[in-house]
Enzyme design. Sequence first.
Site, PDB file in Angstrom:
ATOM      1  N   GLU A  81      18.802 -70.548 -29.101  1.00 50.92           N
ATOM      2  CA  GLU A  81      17.801 -69.484 -29.191  1.00 50.92           C
ATOM      3  C   GLU A  81      17.294 -69.108 -27.789  1.00 50.92           C
ATOM      4  O   GLU A  81      17.187 -67.948 -27.454  1.00 50.92           O
ATOM      5  CB  GLU A  81      16.650 -69.949 -30.096  1.00 50.92           C
ATOM      6  CG  GLU A  81      15.660 -68.863 -30.468  1.00 50.92           C
ATOM      7  CD  GLU A  81      14.561 -69.381 -31.394  1.00 50.92           C
ATOM      8  OE1 GLU A  81      14.543 -70.604 -31.712  1.00 50.92           O
ATOM      9  OE2 GLU A  81      13.696 -68.574 -31.796  1.00 50.92           O
ATOM     10  N   ASP A 114       6.734 -63.017 -29.378  1.00 50.38           N
ATOM     11  CA  ASP A 114       5.487 -63.398 -30.039  1.00 50.38           C
ATOM     12  C   ASP A 114       4.370 -63.928 -29.128  1.00 50.38           C
ATOM     13  O   ASP A 114       3.266 -63.429 -29.137  1.00 50.38           O
ATOM     14  CB  ASP A 114       5.769 -64.483 -31.083  1.00 50.38           C
ATOM     15  CG  ASP A 114       6.857 -64.097 -32.066  1.00 50.38           C
ATOM     16  OD1 ASP A 114       7.401 -62.993 -31.973  1.00 50.38           O
ATOM     17  OD2 ASP A 114       7.153 -64.926 -32.944  1.00 50.38           O
TER      18      ASP A 114
HETATM   19  C1  DGY Z   1       8.444 -66.672 -36.007  1.00 48.52           C
HETATM   20  O1  DGY Z   1       8.261 -67.041 -37.173  1.00 48.52           O
HETATM   21  O2  DGY Z   1       8.335 -67.402 -35.020  1.00 48.52           O
HETATM   22  C2  DGY Z   1       8.886 -65.304 -35.790  1.00 48.52           C
HETATM   23  O3  DGY Z   1       9.171 -65.055 -34.449  1.00 48.52           O
HETATM   24  C3  DGY Z   1       7.886 -64.302 -36.290  1.00 48.52           C
HETATM   25  O4  DGY Z   1       8.547 -63.109 -36.394  1.00 48.52           O
END
Ligand code: DGY
Length: 420
Positions: free
Chosen positions: A390, A163
């Site tokens: 994560e 992102d």
């Molecule tokens: C988030 O909500 O951070 C996700 O990566 C979007 O897909």
Amino acid sequence: MNKFIKDAQKILTGNRKRGYTLPTNNKLYPAQWNWDSAFIALGYSYFNLNFALKEIKTLLDGQWKDGMVPHILFHNTDTNYYPNHTAWNCGNKIRSSGITQPPILASILKQIIDKNKITKKQKLEIKKIIIKIKKSHEWFIQYRDPNKTGLVSILHPWESGYDNSSLWDEPMNKVIIEKNIQYKRADNKVINPEHRPLNIDYDRYVTIKNDLRKKKYDPKKIFRTGLFNVIDIGFNSIFLKANKDLIILLNKFNLNSSKIKNYVKITERNILKFFDKKKGTFFSFDLRNKKKILVPSITNYLILFADINNRKINNVLIKNLKKHNLKEKYFFSSIKPNHKSFEEKRYWRGPVWINCNWFIYKGLKNKDGKYSKKIKQSTIKLVEKKGFHEYYSCKNGKPMGANNFSWSAALYLDLKLSNY
Ligand code: DGY
């Protein structure tokens, strides 16, 4: 059984809902995510093939009529996630987001089939799955590459899965934030905001989303007029490999593969235009603003996963990859640490992600076995030492983001149990 294998299995089954699996058990991602689910299916395939197939089937149940597989499916609409189903306001049989994510399903499914005994009943299910995956690949070709260049565009940074990568800094800076934009983030209440994207990033994510929504997600229109339109090399590498794997699957099930074969030929030829000889690296391209994106992101190396047939380029890439993390204890950082945009702790701007290591490990298997093994071992070690998180700091392995993270558990199982 090894304790970590047991733990990984427990994380997956613990995060499992009805037919799909959450990316984590905290409140950060309370839905089904596209590429998370594919990785998760691979993890299940080591101990429950039916869960694996069901995970994929549920994801494809959310496929849009035109073929797109959304990046999020909101099976449970009663959550605090933002943007939620009302903010997106779309979906076919299942409420969903209006964008997609890296198409890794074909590659994952091929791997699952290759290493498992399949029953007759499962074979029938798999055939249906393959037909749907083909439809989604054709959607990419038709709507994300209307000029048939062999490379597809992403129309929102969320489509990449990485992102807030610094890859998007320039194209995002050009996005004019909607006036009086109003929304309420939930992610930074669950996770330390210093490890998440900035508010200004969210302003733009929401601006782009609202624009897509305003255009009713019309795929032709949003390609032409979207606020963000980037040819990302990582995304295209995944798609190229997935197309190659899809051809094998289609042939195995006596389905027509000629269109996909033809597209692979175009991609293999044209992707080489995105190689910067001087720098010895692939770059992405901001199609909207007609500008090269030369940011040292680890995702530029996903081209190794695509198995392009060019030994010279592959060797240059491997040489440079070995310099990506010279001083750091843990690799690979999502952005090269000497780059001005690098941030040790902020999501996709520095931390180590297990899926990137996994892609590169896979890509190197047939090119540099020794290095590939090293990546695999060190990734396994990182997870065993720091837990199934994560993402991690490349400097000290500090775990960040969500814990009990499904794809870290799933890919750990693959790294640990695949016979290589
Ligand atoms: C988030 O909500 O951070 C996700 O990566 C979007 O897909």
